[in-house]
Write a protein that holds these residues in place. Structure first.
Motif, PDB file in Angstrom:
ATOM      1  N   ASP A  38       0.631  -1.194   0.039  1.00  0.00           N
ATOM      2  CA  ASP A  38      -0.013   0.015   0.092  1.00  0.00           C
ATOM      3  C   ASP A  38       0.848   1.338   0.075  1.00  0.00           C
ATOM      4  O   ASP A  38       0.496   2.249  -0.040  1.00  0.00           O
ATOM      5  N   GLU A  41       0.219   4.006  -2.574  1.00  0.00           N
ATOM      6  CA  GLU A  41      -0.879   4.548  -2.446  1.00  0.00           C
ATOM      7  C   GLU A  41      -0.720   5.787  -1.288  1.00  0.00           C
ATOM      8  O   GLU A  41      -1.224   7.075  -1.553  1.00  0.00           O
ATOM      9  N   ASP A 129     -13.107   1.939   2.010  1.00  0.00           N
ATOM     10  CA  ASP A 129     -11.748   2.195   1.499  1.00  0.00           C
ATOM     11  C   ASP A 129     -11.219   3.476   1.553  1.00  0.00           C
ATOM     12  O   ASP A 129     -11.941   4.397   1.876  1.00  0.00           O
ATOM     13  N   LYS A 131      -9.569   5.250  -0.029  1.00  0.00           N
ATOM     14  CA  LYS A 131      -9.602   6.129  -1.202  1.00  0.00           C
ATOM     15  C   LYS A 131     -10.634   7.098  -1.188  1.00  0.00           C
ATOM     16  O   LYS A 131     -10.706   8.073  -1.498  1.00  0.00           O
ATOM     17  N   THR A 132     -11.939   6.555  -0.338  1.00  0.00           N
ATOM     18  CA  THR A 132     -13.200   7.386  -0.623  1.00  0.00           C
ATOM     19  C   THR A 132     -12.881   8.669   0.430  1.00  0.00           C
ATOM     20  O   THR A 132     -13.360   9.508   0.054  1.00  0.00           O
ATOM     21  N   ARG A 134     -10.011   9.944   0.973  1.00  0.00           N
ATOM     22  CA  ARG A 134      -9.162  10.754   0.237  1.00  0.00           C
ATOM     23  C   ARG A 134      -9.985  11.592  -0.642  1.00  0.00           C
ATOM     24  O   ARG A 134      -9.682  12.913  -0.802  1.00  0.00           O
ATOM     25  N   LYS A 135     -10.825  10.961  -1.213  1.00  0.00           N
ATOM     26  CA  LYS A 135     -11.636  11.921  -2.077  1.00  0.00           C
ATOM     27  C   LYS A 135     -12.566  13.042  -1.215  1.00  0.00           C
ATOM     28  O   LYS A 135     -12.577  14.090  -1.940  1.00  0.00           O
TER      29      LYS A 135
END
Length: 234
Positions: A38, A41, A129, A131-132, A134-135
């Protein structure tokens, strides 16, 4: 004296060898492997910002201006179970504009149906996740005021916006999430508390399939159901 020095050196040498052999013999756990994989990322650069970071003070003005130039109101949501087409209402312009804008930012892609209650609602737009998260951090932290006096009812097939989980006596809406009513006869006890901003025009069979899956005690599906893509049709 030399013998004592030699003996100390020999003991130190054995200790070092012992430590090295132990380190080599300890296998990496799956957690350690995952963390290692990871790392790219975790260090990825923030995408280029082409809009101001939103907050609850600036969001209303932002979407008011956005509404003047962006009139799209037909959206297709592609899920693991099939496609759902939705018509967004012009009457609830802040919520419509918010959904269209987030769609263009690709926010919903990769999020999940994280709350599923058969013959009631399916709720989406969140994920476990990173990533969500981070968005959301990149877009900004904001809430939308309720717009519940347009005459819309929580009939079966409508799309509505849930309230934020924070202390929220005014039912301010969580802009990243939405729910679709699948209850037969509607869920009219929700009227007046949550903003309805559209309805399903095709794909209620898909909604019903999602609603029927097995869930845990927190209403999260036992097997994750992803939103693979959200696109604007018109």
């Amino acid at each position: 004296m030399r013998f004592l020095l030699f003996l100390c050196f020999f003991v130190l040498f054995l200790n070092c060898e012992d430590k090295q052999s132990k380190q080599k013999s300890i296998p990496k756990t799956e957690v350690e492997k995952d963390v290692e994989e990871d790392k790219p990322e975790d260090t990825e650069q923030e995408p280029k910002r082409e809009f101001p970071k939103l907050n609850s003070k600036t969001a209303m003005e932002f979407f008011l201006e956005y509404d003047k130039k962006h009139k799209e109101n037909k959206v297709r949501i592609t899920t693991d179970f099939g496609e759902i087409d939705i018509l967004l209402y012009n009457e609830t312009k802040f919520h419509r504009s918010n959904f269209i804008w987030l769609t263009k930012q690709k926010y919903f892609n990769g999020t999940q149906f994280y709350r599923v209650i058969d013959n009631f609602i399916v709720q989406a737009g969140n994920s476990d996740d990173v990533k969500t998260a981070r968005k959301r951090a990149f877009i900004g932290k904001y809430l939308l005021p309720p717009d519940t006096k347009r005459g819309f009812k929580h009939d079966r097939g409508v799309i509505s916006m849930p309230s934020s989980e924070i202390r929220n006596p005014h039912k301010l809406a969580s802009p990243f999430e939405f729910f679709i009513v699948c209850q037969k006869g509607g869920a009219h006890f929700l009227d007046g508390d949550y903003t309805i901003f559209g309805h399903v025009t095709r794909g209620m069979d898909v909604v019903d399939k999602i609603a029927a899956v097995e869930t845990d005690d927190g209403d999260w599906p036992d097997k994750n159901i992803f939103i693979r893509n959200v696109e604007i049709l018109d």
